[in-house]
Design a protein around this motif. Structure first.
Motif, PDB file in Angstrom:
ATOM      1  N   SER A   2      14.459  44.558  16.647  1.00 60.34           N
ATOM      2  CA  SER A   2      14.701  45.668  16.076  1.00 60.34           C
ATOM      3  C   SER A   2      13.710  46.733  16.778  1.00 60.34           C
ATOM      4  CB  SER A   2      14.313  45.787  14.696  1.00 60.34           C
ATOM      5  OG  SER A   2      12.935  45.050  14.311  1.00 60.34           O
ATOM      6  N   THR A   3      12.677  46.259  17.025  1.00 62.84           N
ATOM      7  CA  THR A   3      11.474  47.279  17.810  1.00 62.84           C
ATOM      8  C   THR A   3      12.030  47.543  19.225  1.00 62.84           C
ATOM      9  OG1 THR A   3       9.598  46.175  16.781  1.00 62.84           O
ATOM     10  CG2 THR A   3       9.144  47.570  18.573  1.00 62.84           C
ATOM     11  N   SER A   4      12.728  46.910  19.957  1.00 64.65           N
ATOM     12  CA  SER A   4      13.619  47.222  21.000  1.00 64.65           C
ATOM     13  C   SER A   4      14.695  48.070  20.827  1.00 64.65           C
ATOM     14  CB  SER A   4      13.864  45.891  21.847  1.00 64.65           C
ATOM     15  OG  SER A   4      14.640  46.619  22.888  1.00 64.65           O
ATOM     16  N   ALA A   5      15.464  47.919  19.831  1.00 60.78           N
ATOM     17  CA  ALA A   5      16.255  49.052  19.598  1.00 60.78           C
ATOM     18  C   ALA A   5      15.753  50.061  19.233  1.00 60.78           C
ATOM     19  CB  ALA A   5      17.261  48.323  18.382  1.00 60.78           C
ATOM     20  N   ILE A   6      14.783  50.357  18.390  1.00 63.90           N
ATOM     21  CA  ILE A   6      14.261  51.672  17.680  1.00 63.90           C
ATOM     22  C   ILE A   6      13.530  52.394  18.865  1.00 63.90           C
ATOM     23  CG2 ILE A   6      12.376  52.545  16.398  1.00 63.90           C
ATOM     24  CD1 ILE A   6      14.582  51.632  14.859  1.00 63.90           C
ATOM     25  N   THR A   7      12.843  51.696  20.005  1.00 66.58           N
ATOM     26  CA  THR A   7      12.174  52.175  20.873  1.00 66.58           C
ATOM     27  C   THR A   7      13.209  52.774  21.906  1.00 66.58           C
ATOM     28  OG1 THR A   7      10.659  50.767  20.891  1.00 66.58           O
ATOM     29  CG2 THR A   7      10.855  51.779  23.038  1.00 66.58           C
ATOM     30  N   ALA A   8      14.506  52.061  22.148  1.00 65.68           N
ATOM     31  CA  ALA A   8      15.551  52.825  22.893  1.00 65.68           C
ATOM     32  C   ALA A   8      16.229  53.696  22.580  1.00 65.68           C
ATOM     33  CB  ALA A   8      16.512  51.438  23.341  1.00 65.68           C
ATOM     34  N   LEU A   9      16.499  53.741  21.113  1.00 64.62           N
ATOM     35  CA  LEU A   9      16.927  55.005  20.515  1.00 64.62           C
ATOM     36  C   LEU A   9      15.874  56.217  20.283  1.00 64.62           C
ATOM     37  CD1 LEU A   9      18.628  53.487  17.312  1.00 64.62           C
ATOM     38  CD2 LEU A   9      19.695  54.665  19.026  1.00 64.62           C
ATOM     39  N   TYR A  10      14.577  55.883  20.206  1.00 69.68           N
ATOM     40  CA  TYR A  10      13.770  57.054  20.544  1.00 69.68           C
ATOM     41  C   TYR A  10      13.919  57.605  21.849  1.00 69.68           C
ATOM     42  CZ  TYR A  10       9.248  59.411  20.938  1.00 69.68           C
ATOM     43  OH  TYR A  10       8.406  60.469  20.930  1.00 69.68           O
ATOM     44  N   LEU A  11      13.711  56.773  22.871  1.00 68.84           N
ATOM     45  CA  LEU A  11      13.948  57.252  24.381  1.00 68.84           C
ATOM     46  C   LEU A  11      15.235  58.029  24.410  1.00 68.84           C
ATOM     47  CD1 LEU A  11      12.008  54.178  26.188  1.00 68.84           C
ATOM     48  CD2 LEU A  11      11.054  56.295  25.510  1.00 68.84           C
ATOM     49  N   ARG A  12      16.095  57.433  24.116  1.00 67.80           N
ATOM     50  CA  ARG A  12      17.390  57.982  24.341  1.00 67.80           C
ATOM     51  C   ARG A  12      17.878  59.331  23.578  1.00 67.80           C
ATOM     52  NH1 ARG A  12      22.422  54.135  23.023  1.00 67.80           N
ATOM     53  NH2 ARG A  12      21.170  52.964  24.490  1.00 67.80           N
ATOM     54  N   ASN A  13      17.435  59.279  22.491  1.00 67.93           N
ATOM     55  CA  ASN A  13      17.726  60.862  21.487  1.00 67.93           C
ATOM     56  C   ASN A  13      16.865  61.026  20.379  1.00 67.93           C
ATOM     57  OD1 ASN A  13      18.416  58.803  19.721  1.00 67.93           O
ATOM     58  ND2 ASN A  13      20.521  59.369  19.496  1.00 67.93           N
ATOM     59  N   GLY A  14      15.546  60.626  20.643  1.00 65.45           N
ATOM     60  CA  GLY A  14      14.335  60.970  19.595  1.00 65.45           C
ATOM     61  C   GLY A  14      14.864  60.222  18.294  1.00 65.45           C
ATOM     62  N   SER A 104      37.587  45.080  17.805  1.00 63.07           N
ATOM     63  CA  SER A 104      37.070  46.521  18.291  1.00 63.07           C
ATOM     64  C   SER A 104      35.510  46.789  17.965  1.00 63.07           C
ATOM     65  CB  SER A 104      37.832  47.506  17.422  1.00 63.07           C
ATOM     66  OG  SER A 104      37.558  47.497  16.265  1.00 63.07           O
ATOM     67  N   ALA A 105      34.837  46.011  16.817  1.00 64.37           N
ATOM     68  CA  ALA A 105      33.446  46.298  16.901  1.00 64.37           C
ATOM     69  C   ALA A 105      32.724  45.552  17.621  1.00 64.37           C
ATOM     70  CB  ALA A 105      33.224  45.635  15.352  1.00 64.37           C
ATOM     71  N   VAL A 106      33.038  44.198  18.221  1.00 59.30           N
ATOM     72  CA  VAL A 106      32.475  43.541  19.331  1.00 59.30           C
ATOM     73  C   VAL A 106      32.616  44.389  20.628  1.00 59.30           C
ATOM     74  CG1 VAL A 106      32.526  41.412  20.547  1.00 59.30           C
ATOM     75  CG2 VAL A 106      32.801  41.419  18.186  1.00 59.30           C
ATOM     76  N   TYR A 107      33.555  44.951  20.765  1.00 60.49           N
ATOM     77  CA  TYR A 107      33.836  45.698  22.139  1.00 60.49           C
ATOM     78  C   TYR A 107      32.931  46.802  21.940  1.00 60.49           C
ATOM     79  CZ  TYR A 107      35.754  48.935  25.568  1.00 60.49           C
ATOM     80  OH  TYR A 107      35.761  49.756  26.333  1.00 60.49           O
ATOM     81  N   GLN A 108      32.777  47.630  20.830  1.00 59.31           N
ATOM     82  CA  GLN A 108      32.043  48.624  20.565  1.00 59.31           C
ATOM     83  C   GLN A 108      30.340  48.145  20.884  1.00 59.31           C
ATOM     84  OE1 GLN A 108      32.565  50.742  16.952  1.00 59.31           O
ATOM     85  NE2 GLN A 108      30.995  52.419  17.518  1.00 59.31           N
ATOM     86  N   PHE A 109      30.172  47.080  20.246  1.00 57.68           N
ATOM     87  CA  PHE A 109      28.745  46.630  20.452  1.00 57.68           C
ATOM     88  C   PHE A 109      28.325  46.451  21.781  1.00 57.68           C
ATOM     89  CE2 PHE A 109      25.534  43.246  20.499  1.00 57.68           C
ATOM     90  CZ  PHE A 109      24.713  43.898  20.003  1.00 57.68           C
ATOM     91  N   ALA A 110      29.281  45.792  22.566  1.00 53.49           N
ATOM     92  CA  ALA A 110      29.151  45.406  23.999  1.00 53.49           C
ATOM     93  C   ALA A 110      29.216  46.747  24.652  1.00 53.49           C
ATOM     94  CB  ALA A 110      30.347  44.654  24.540  1.00 53.49           C
ATOM     95  N   VAL A 111      29.651  47.837  24.260  1.00 54.56           N
ATOM     96  CA  VAL A 111      29.438  48.952  25.212  1.00 54.56           C
ATOM     97  C   VAL A 111      28.240  49.875  24.844  1.00 54.56           C
ATOM     98  CG1 VAL A 111      30.579  51.202  25.706  1.00 54.56           C
ATOM     99  CG2 VAL A 111      31.868  49.346  25.528  1.00 54.56           C
ATOM    100  N   LEU A 112      27.982  49.906  23.707  1.00 53.21           N
ATOM    101  CA  LEU A 112      26.919  50.713  22.914  1.00 53.21           C
ATOM    102  C   LEU A 112      25.775  50.092  22.673  1.00 53.21           C
ATOM    103  CD1 LEU A 112      29.001  53.437  20.939  1.00 53.21           C
ATOM    104  CD2 LEU A 112      28.116  53.766  23.169  1.00 53.21           C
ATOM    105  N   GLY A 113      25.769  49.053  22.071  1.00 51.51           N
ATOM    106  CA  GLY A 113      24.937  48.003  21.486  1.00 51.51           C
ATOM    107  C   GLY A 113      23.957  47.348  22.216  1.00 51.51           C
ATOM    108  N   LEU A 114      24.566  46.656  23.221  1.00 58.61           N
ATOM    109  CA  LEU A 114      23.687  45.804  24.086  1.00 58.61           C
ATOM    110  C   LEU A 114      22.649  46.689  24.898  1.00 58.61           C
ATOM    111  CD1 LEU A 114      26.277  43.596  25.808  1.00 58.61           C
ATOM    112  CD2 LEU A 114      24.721  43.028  24.108  1.00 58.61           C
ATOM    113  N   THR A 115      22.917  47.993  25.169  1.00 63.69           N
ATOM    114  CA  THR A 115      21.738  48.848  25.966  1.00 63.69           C
ATOM    115  C   THR A 115      20.605  49.151  25.223  1.00 63.69           C
ATOM    116  OG1 THR A 115      23.047  50.772  25.118  1.00 63.69           O
ATOM    117  CG2 THR A 115      23.568  49.928  27.105  1.00 63.69           C
ATOM    118  N   LEU A 116      20.676  48.671  23.703  1.00 65.10           N
ATOM    119  CA  LEU A 116      19.556  49.183  22.851  1.00 65.10           C
ATOM    120  C   LEU A 116      18.432  47.704  22.916  1.00 65.10           C
ATOM    121  CD1 LEU A 116      21.179  50.304  19.635  1.00 65.10           C
ATOM    122  CD2 LEU A 116      19.872  51.740  21.440  1.00 65.10           C
TER     123      LEU A 116
END
Length: 137
Positions: A2-14, A104-116
């Protein structure tokens, strides 16, 4: 995670998202559940192997398992949101809706969520795998 996801979201779009609490929980429980399930399982199979093999086993199990469990939790959250528009439970249409909503949720996670999981998830994964490989003899 969760810390990694929050940090990635902060770096990506504040942190400009309305779903920050839900994302934090999904990534936290994805990491926590994968740790609770996969560390004991991997320790059992990696015991009495060389350190490099134990490192590879922990790295592979935790990386794939964390992504899979987090994707599953994301898909169940996605399914819960769309369930009010789905057919009654157990019907053939419901089964198709459940399968395609999950896919479709797993696909969306693979495209957008793995980068977090990047940048700090990979660093934590490497450090934890090295620690567990040295510890699990």
């Amino acid at each position: 995670m969760s810390t990694s996801a929050i940090t990635a979201l902060y770096l990506r779009n504040g942190l400009l998202t309305s779903h920050i609490a839900a994302l934090t929980l999904v990534y936290f429980f994805g990491g926590a559940l994968s740790w609770l399930i996969l560390v004991p399982l991997t320790q059992r199979f990696a015991r009495r192997r060389p350190t490099g093999a134990r490192f590879a086993a922990f790295f592979l199990a935790l990386s794939i398992g964390t992504a899979a469990i987090t994707a599953f939790l994301f898909a169940m959250d996605y399914r819960w949101f769309y369930s009010r528009w789905h057919a009654p439970f157990g019907s053939l249409i419901w089964i198709f809706q459940f399968l395609f909503t999950g896919a479709s949720a797993v696909y969306q996670f693979a495209v957008l969520g793995l980068t977090l999981f990047l940048p700090f998830g990979l660093l934590c994964l490497t450090a934890v795998s090295a620690y567990l490989a040295r510890r699990a003899r």
